[in-house]
Design an enzyme around this catalytic site. Structure first.
Site, short mmCIF file in Angstrom:
data_model
loop_
_atom_site.label_atom_id
_atom_site.label_comp_id
_atom_site.label_asym_id
_atom_site.label_seq_id
_atom_site.Cartn_x
_atom_site.Cartn_y
_atom_site.Cartn_z
N GLU A 1 0.84 -1.21 0.00
CA GLU A 1 0.00 0.00 0.00
C GLU A 1 0.87 1.25 0.00
OE1 GLU A 1 -2.88 2.46 3.04
OE2 GLU A 1 -2.46 0.35 3.45
N ASP B 1 0.55 3.92 -3.01
CA ASP B 1 0.19 5.31 -2.76
C ASP B 1 1.18 6.25 -3.43
OD1 ASP B 1 -1.26 7.48 -1.09
OD2 ASP B 1 0.83 7.71 -0.49
N ASP C 1 -7.44 0.99 0.41
CA ASP C 1 -6.08 0.53 0.72
C ASP C 1 -5.69 -0.65 -0.17
OD1 ASP C 1 -5.97 2.44 2.68
OD2 ASP C 1 -6.31 1.06 4.34
N GLU D 1 -4.66 0.55 -3.66
CA GLU D 1 -3.29 1.05 -3.65
C GLU D 1 -2.29 -0.10 -3.55
OE1 GLU D 1 -3.50 5.54 -1.83
OE2 GLU D 1 -3.42 3.89 -0.39
#
Length: 225
Positions: free
Chosen positions: A39, A43, A112, A115
């Protein structure tokens, strides 16, 4: 057939190491070995790819406008929508308690996981593959994006943003006035408890100074996202 084949078809990307996709879909309630590290990567590359895409599409947009456009695309709500479009909820591995409490539909978890999938593709196939997948997944939203939606006057935008956060409107305080009419210069501070510090700006009128201060406040809020 792989349990992830349908998802890979929607992404138009097939993992070389399918265990990475499985890891991207493993919630922390299921195992200490979970998707949080992926994640983190996802991101980072998501913000880069979307930033570059809107920078290239909107060559006259200001930094603040670009930041607000990016925020509208990479915010948790948008990522959760994408997660539902990809039908990833049923694929996520949860602990029993998290699944019973509705984790499968929780927006923050879906966001989440999206990502994490992007991070998994970055590790599995490199930057170009990850960038291509992100661009395809966001293509319709990028096409619908209009700079006009992000060019309202800064005071209105700031007030709307604070209202969405459940916060009261900001206060504008005149700090100083320099010069004599009609050449006065006003220094104004924009104050809100969500700002780390007051946003100050100068203008030839109180209104212009307030608008500049509101723009600075918006930029700071976008940076602190």
């Amino acid at each position: 057939m792989s349990e992830y084949r349908s998802l890979e078809d929607k992404l138009n990307y097939q993992f070389n190491d399918e265990q990475l996709l499985g890891l991207a879909l493993t919630h922390r309630s299921f195992s200490n070995v979970n998707n949080e590290r992926l994640e983190f990567l996802g991101d980072s590359i998501l913000n880069y790819v979307i930033s570059l895409a809107i920078f290239q599409r909107f060559d006259s947009a200001s930094e603040g406008e670009l930041s607000r456009m990016r925020s509208s695309l990479v915010r948790k709500e948008t990522l959760a929508e994408i997660g539902r479009e990809l039908d990833i909820g049923e694929l996520i591995k949860f602990g029993i308690g998290e699944r019973k409490s509705g984790g499968i539909n929780r927006s923050s978890i879906l966001a989440d996981a999206v990502e994490s999938i992007f991070g998994g593709i970055l590790v599995d196939g490199g930057f170009l593959n990850a960038s291509s997948v992100i661009t395809r997944v966001f293509n319709k939203r990028l096409e619908k994006l209009s700079s006009d939606d992000f060019m309202k006057d800064p005071k209105s935008l700031l007030q709307e943003k604070l209202q969405d956060m459940g916060e009261p409107p900001p206060d504008y305080i005149i700090i100083s006035t320099k010069g004599k009419s009609p050449h006065e210069v006003f220094e104004v501070a924009c104050i809100s408890r969500v700002l780390k510090k007051e946003a100050r700006a100068e203008g030839a009128s109180k209104r212009k100074a307030e608008q500049k201060a509101a723009r600075i406040a918006l930029t700071e809020m976008d940076r602190d996202r």
